[in-house]
Design a protein around this motif. Structure first.
Motif, PDB file in Angstrom:
ATOM      1  N   UNK A 194       5.913  11.069   5.656  1.00  0.00           N
ATOM      2  CA  UNK A 194       5.832  11.128   4.194  1.00  0.00           C
ATOM      3  C   UNK A 194       7.106  11.665   3.553  1.00  0.00           C
ATOM      4  N   UNK A 195       7.925  12.393   4.292  1.00  0.00           N
ATOM      5  CA  UNK A 195       9.184  12.927   3.747  1.00  0.00           C
ATOM      6  C   UNK A 195      10.193  11.807   3.450  1.00  0.00           C
ATOM      7  N   UNK A 211      -2.983  14.792   2.482  1.00  0.00           N
ATOM      8  CA  UNK A 211      -3.688  14.597   3.745  1.00  0.00           C
ATOM      9  C   UNK A 211      -3.141  13.336   4.421  1.00  0.00           C
ATOM     10  N   UNK A 212      -1.852  13.369   4.747  1.00  0.00           N
ATOM     11  CA  UNK A 212      -1.205  12.237   5.401  1.00  0.00           C
ATOM     12  C   UNK A 212      -1.051  11.045   4.467  1.00  0.00           C
ATOM     13  N   UNK A 213      -0.867   9.876   5.066  1.00  0.00           N
ATOM     14  CA  UNK A 213      -0.648   8.644   4.303  1.00  0.00           C
ATOM     15  C   UNK A 213      -1.918   7.823   4.145  1.00  0.00           C
ATOM     16  N   UNK A 214      -3.070   8.405   4.508  1.00  0.00           N
ATOM     17  CA  UNK A 214      -4.337   7.668   4.370  1.00  0.00           C
ATOM     18  C   UNK A 214      -4.421   7.100   2.960  1.00  0.00           C
ATOM     19  N   UNK A 215      -4.681   5.816   2.859  1.00  0.00           N
ATOM     20  CA  UNK A 215      -4.644   5.096   1.590  1.00  0.00           C
ATOM     21  C   UNK A 215      -6.025   4.556   1.263  1.00  0.00           C
ATOM     22  N   UNK A 216      -6.427   4.766   0.025  1.00  0.00           N
ATOM     23  CA  UNK A 216      -7.733   4.304  -0.461  1.00  0.00           C
ATOM     24  C   UNK A 216      -7.502   3.364  -1.628  1.00  0.00           C
TER      25      UNK A 216
END
Length: 154
Positions: free
Chosen positions: A96-97, A109-114
């Motif tokens: 993510x940086x 919370x990470x790159x989890x994508x909704x």
């Protein structure tokens, strides 16, 4: 009125045929109206179209080409909701940086994508979208009261 211009009443057979046709038409439409959410099958056109609708937005935010690991995907009645773990093609993790979230990465919370999508105008359109939320953001949101029950994970 001349006899030739009068309409003849429907015969009994025509009435039965019309009633059967109307009943059959209603049966064909009923499942679509009462469709319960289900996961589009792997390799299906619907699944590919949903993922392809999310991809440009994910790639713009994550600044890299992505492939998705599907954590949750349900669709029903022209709505779809997905929870996706994006990764670089081939499976490498996304830091993510190196994304537009560089300054917020430690709070995510990470790159989890909704994404919430709606099928309109012959394509899937993103209605709502979040990357790395730390809560169940859709709970209590009036937008999500419109979607079929069971579309979202909780």
């Amino acid at each position: 009125m001349p006899a030739s211009s009068r309409q003849k009443p429907f015969s009994r057979l025509q009435k039965i045929a019309l009633a059967a046709f109307l009943a059959f038409s209603c049966m064909l439409q009923a499942p679509a109206l009462a469709q319960s959410p289900s996961e589009p099958a792997r390799g299906s056109v619907e699944r590919k179209e949903i993922l392809d609708a999310v991809r440009p937005l994910a790639e713009a935010r994550l600044r890299t080409p992505v492939e998705f690991v599907v954590s949750w995907m349900r669709s029903a009645n022209g709505w779809a909701f997905v929870s996706l773990a994006p990764q670089r093609p081939g499976g490498a993790a996304i830091d993510l940086k190196t994304t537009v979230f560089a300054d917020e990465a430690e709070y995510m919370d990470g790159a989890q994508t909704y994404a919430l999508l709606r099928y309109q105008f012959d394509r899937w359109n993103i209605i709502d979208f979040a990357v790395g939320p730390t809560d169940v953001f859709w709970q209590g949101d009036p937008l999500y009261r419109q979607v079929p029950a069971g579309l979202t994970p909780y």
